[in-house]
Design a protein around this motif. Structure first.
Motif, PDB file in Angstrom:
ATOM      1  N   ILE A 118     -29.518  78.585  63.239  1.00 59.91           N
ATOM      2  CA  ILE A 118     -28.372  77.810  62.752  1.00 59.91           C
ATOM      3  C   ILE A 118     -27.074  78.553  63.033  1.00 59.91           C
ATOM      4  CG2 ILE A 118     -27.265  76.864  60.690  1.00 59.91           C
ATOM      5  CD1 ILE A 118     -30.072  76.467  59.513  1.00 59.91           C
ATOM      6  N   ILE A 119     -27.063  79.845  62.734  1.00 55.78           N
ATOM      7  CA  ILE A 119     -25.869  80.661  62.939  1.00 55.78           C
ATOM      8  C   ILE A 119     -25.437  80.658  64.398  1.00 55.78           C
ATOM      9  CG2 ILE A 119     -24.990  83.037  62.891  1.00 55.78           C
ATOM     10  CD1 ILE A 119     -26.788  83.473  60.397  1.00 55.78           C
ATOM     11  N   ASP A 120     -26.381  80.935  65.277  1.00 53.66           N
ATOM     12  CA  ASP A 120     -26.055  81.057  66.701  1.00 53.66           C
ATOM     13  C   ASP A 120     -25.709  79.714  67.334  1.00 53.66           C
ATOM     14  OD1 ASP A 120     -26.314  83.787  66.835  1.00 53.66           O
ATOM     15  OD2 ASP A 120     -28.415  83.753  67.434  1.00 53.66           O
ATOM     16  N   THR A 121     -26.474  78.685  67.020  1.00 52.27           N
ATOM     17  CA  THR A 121     -26.298  77.386  67.673  1.00 52.27           C
ATOM     18  C   THR A 121     -24.986  76.728  67.280  1.00 52.27           C
ATOM     19  OG1 THR A 121     -28.698  77.072  67.731  1.00 52.27           O
ATOM     20  CG2 THR A 121     -27.323  75.111  68.044  1.00 52.27           C
ATOM     21  N   LEU A 122     -24.614  76.843  66.000  1.00 50.08           N
ATOM     22  CA  LEU A 122     -23.428  76.143  65.521  1.00 50.08           C
ATOM     23  C   LEU A 122     -22.148  76.961  65.677  1.00 50.08           C
ATOM     24  CD1 LEU A 122     -24.690  74.279  62.345  1.00 50.08           C
ATOM     25  CD2 LEU A 122     -24.827  73.646  64.756  1.00 50.08           C
ATOM     26  N   GLY A 123     -22.255  78.220  66.089  1.00 58.29           N
ATOM     27  CA  GLY A 123     -21.060  79.033  66.287  1.00 58.29           C
ATOM     28  C   GLY A 123     -20.432  79.507  64.991  1.00 58.29           C
ATOM     29  N   ILE A 124     -21.280  79.879  64.031  1.00 56.10           N
ATOM     30  CA  ILE A 124     -20.809  80.360  62.731  1.00 56.10           C
ATOM     31  C   ILE A 124     -20.254  81.774  62.878  1.00 56.10           C
ATOM     32  CG2 ILE A 124     -21.518  80.954  60.385  1.00 56.10           C
ATOM     33  CD1 ILE A 124     -21.552  77.969  60.909  1.00 56.10           C
ATOM     34  N   LYS A 125     -19.142  82.064  62.219  1.00 49.31           N
ATOM     35  CA  LYS A 125     -18.594  83.425  62.263  1.00 49.31           C
ATOM     36  C   LYS A 125     -19.079  84.260  61.080  1.00 49.31           C
ATOM     37  CE  LYS A 125     -14.427  86.217  62.653  1.00 49.31           C
ATOM     38  NZ  LYS A 125     -12.962  86.236  62.869  1.00 49.31           N
ATOM     39  N   TYR A 126     -19.169  83.642  59.893  1.00 45.41           N
ATOM     40  CA  TYR A 126     -19.605  84.354  58.687  1.00 45.41           C
ATOM     41  C   TYR A 126     -20.791  83.625  58.067  1.00 45.41           C
ATOM     42  CZ  TYR A 126     -14.932  86.513  58.854  1.00 45.41           C
ATOM     43  OH  TYR A 126     -13.808  87.189  59.239  1.00 45.41           O
ATOM     44  N   TYR A 127     -21.670  84.375  57.431  1.00 38.80           N
ATOM     45  CA  TYR A 127     -22.777  83.753  56.699  1.00 38.80           C
ATOM     46  C   TYR A 127     -23.066  84.557  55.436  1.00 38.80           C
ATOM     47  CZ  TYR A 127     -25.686  87.524  58.671  1.00 38.80           C
ATOM     48  OH  TYR A 127     -26.198  88.752  59.019  1.00 38.80           O
ATOM     49  N   LEU A 128     -23.513  83.845  54.407  1.00 42.15           N
ATOM     50  CA  LEU A 128     -23.999  84.528  53.213  1.00 42.15           C
ATOM     51  C   LEU A 128     -25.405  85.026  53.487  1.00 42.15           C
ATOM     52  CD1 LEU A 128     -22.933  82.283  50.181  1.00 42.15           C
ATOM     53  CD2 LEU A 128     -21.629  84.051  51.374  1.00 42.15           C
ATOM     54  N   THR A 129     -25.696  86.242  53.076  1.00 46.61           N
ATOM     55  CA  THR A 129     -27.036  86.787  53.244  1.00 46.61           C
ATOM     56  C   THR A 129     -28.037  85.951  52.447  1.00 46.61           C
ATOM     57  OG1 THR A 129     -26.632  88.367  51.447  1.00 46.61           O
ATOM     58  CG2 THR A 129     -26.201  89.108  53.717  1.00 46.61           C
ATOM     59  N   PRO A 130     -29.330  86.039  52.760  1.00 43.28           N
ATOM     60  CA  PRO A 130     -30.323  85.128  52.177  1.00 43.28           C
ATOM     61  C   PRO A 130     -30.321  85.078  50.651  1.00 43.28           C
ATOM     62  CG  PRO A 130     -31.268  86.287  54.026  1.00 43.28           C
ATOM     63  CD  PRO A 130     -29.915  86.891  53.808  1.00 43.28           C
ATOM     64  N   ASP A 131     -30.601  83.874  50.159  1.00 43.79           N
ATOM     65  CA  ASP A 131     -30.699  83.605  48.728  1.00 43.79           C
ATOM     66  C   ASP A 131     -32.100  83.970  48.237  1.00 43.79           C
ATOM     67  OD1 ASP A 131     -30.019  82.741  46.198  1.00 43.79           O
ATOM     68  OD2 ASP A 131     -29.978  80.614  46.701  1.00 43.79           O
TER      69      ASP A 131
END
Length: 325
Positions: A118-131
């Motif tokens: 999801i991160i790579d495909t959608l071009g996300i810059k920031y993500y919350l670490t796993p819940d």
């Protein structure tokens, strides 16, 4: 399990006074006080909040891009991928934060590989670490979950080296909160988030425990975002943090509420449109803006340390409230 998380000197009492007073990075002058609107994917009325409030970063939920069991991506994910990524889909030029906060069933099924996709495909810059599932009074389960979250966090760091993680700090005791925080700091993570919504479900002392956890995190970090907050009362109560992630603007609108004259007014049957959603967001943003103008935290701290937060662990806070209320 106890020994692993019992690395803090148990004889040392921690007071909210020691967390902020005398430390310049925790005063009202230096705190950023930023609002982070949560965008509901697929609901156009929630898109482009930056046109209405000062929000250089917005948040989207991974939960809306996966199946209910978390094991696969869904058609909305495919649509956004085909649109050329999340910024094209949202028509947004700022940075997008991907939230990992989701129901337990989805947490169990979501792998680090799917999250990285999801991160790579959608071009996300920031993500919350796993819940993870870290509920009060379940320290053994929480300990196992924290280890799993840390392992997945390291896997994501390896898979997505160009994307910046924001540490979602979890735990059901002081020691677990501090352990999880320290381990993520050892991975080089500098921004952090604390999920508040679950702490609204229960008696008053549960929210006091959340406040203590937030104190402990904020004292040891340069930036803390509170996730799942929107009322003026609670934003003011957590005004020592730096950012507030909210979806209350559209949730309130869906229930027919509009913020007017200093309070939420319900208008049954009112059409939920973009004007209502953004009006509510602007009101919540004004709560945060008010905090930027405050110069002193001392009155707030004096009020709080007279209660059960002072020199008490999270467990003692719970015991005090259960005994005396």
């Amino acid at each position: 399990m106890t020994d692993k998380f019992d690395y803090i000197n148990q004889n040392k009492e921690i007071s909210p006074y020691s967390l902020f007073l005398g430390n310049p990075r925790h005063n009202a002058k230096t705190a950023k006080k930023q609002i982070y609107p949560i965008v509901k994917l697929g609901e156009k009325t929630t898109y482009s909040p930056e046109r209405h409030v000062d929000s250089p970063e917005v948040i989207i939920k991974a939960q809306q891009l996966i199946s209910r069991d978390g094991k696969s991506t869904n058609s909305l994910f495919n649509q956004i991928r085909n649109n050329g990524g999340i910024q094209n889909h949202l028509d947004f030029g700022g940075d997008v934060i991907l939230s990992s906060i989701m129901p337990d069933r989805a947490i169990e099924g979501l792998t680090s590989e799917t999250y990285a996709e999801i991160i790579d495909t959608l071009g996300i810059k920031y993500y919350l670490t796993p819940d993870g599932e870290t509920y009060l009074r379940e320290p053994e389960v929480s300990a196992v979950e924290i280890n799993r979250m840390l392992n997945q966090t390291q896997a994501l760091r390896d898979c997505c080296p160009l994307c910046v993680p924001i540490g979602l700090v979890k735990g059901c005791t002081d020691n677990q909160i501090l352990y999880h925080l320290e381990m993520m700091q050892n991975m080089g993570i500098q921004r952090f988030c604390f999920h508040l919504a679950d702490f609204f479900r229960g008696p008053d002392y549960v929210l006091q425990i959340a406040k203590r956890f937030a104190y402990l995190i904020r004292e040891r970090t340069d930036e803390l975002i509170i996730y799942g907050i929107g009322s003026k009362k609670h934003i003011n109560s957590f005004r020592f943090v730096d950012g507030f992630a909210t979806q209350s603007h559209y949730v309130k609108a869906y229930y027919g509420y509009r913020y007017e004259y200093g309070r939420w007014i319900r208008s049954p049957g009112r059409k939920v449109d973009r004007e209502l959603v953004m009006h509510n967001l602007h009101a919540i943003s004004s709560f945060v803006e008010d905090l930027r103008n405050q110069q002193e935290l001392t009155p707030f701290l004096e009020e709080e340390v007279d209660g059960p937060l002072r020199n008490s662990t999270a467990e003692q806070i719970g015991m005090n409230y259960c005994t005396y209320t």
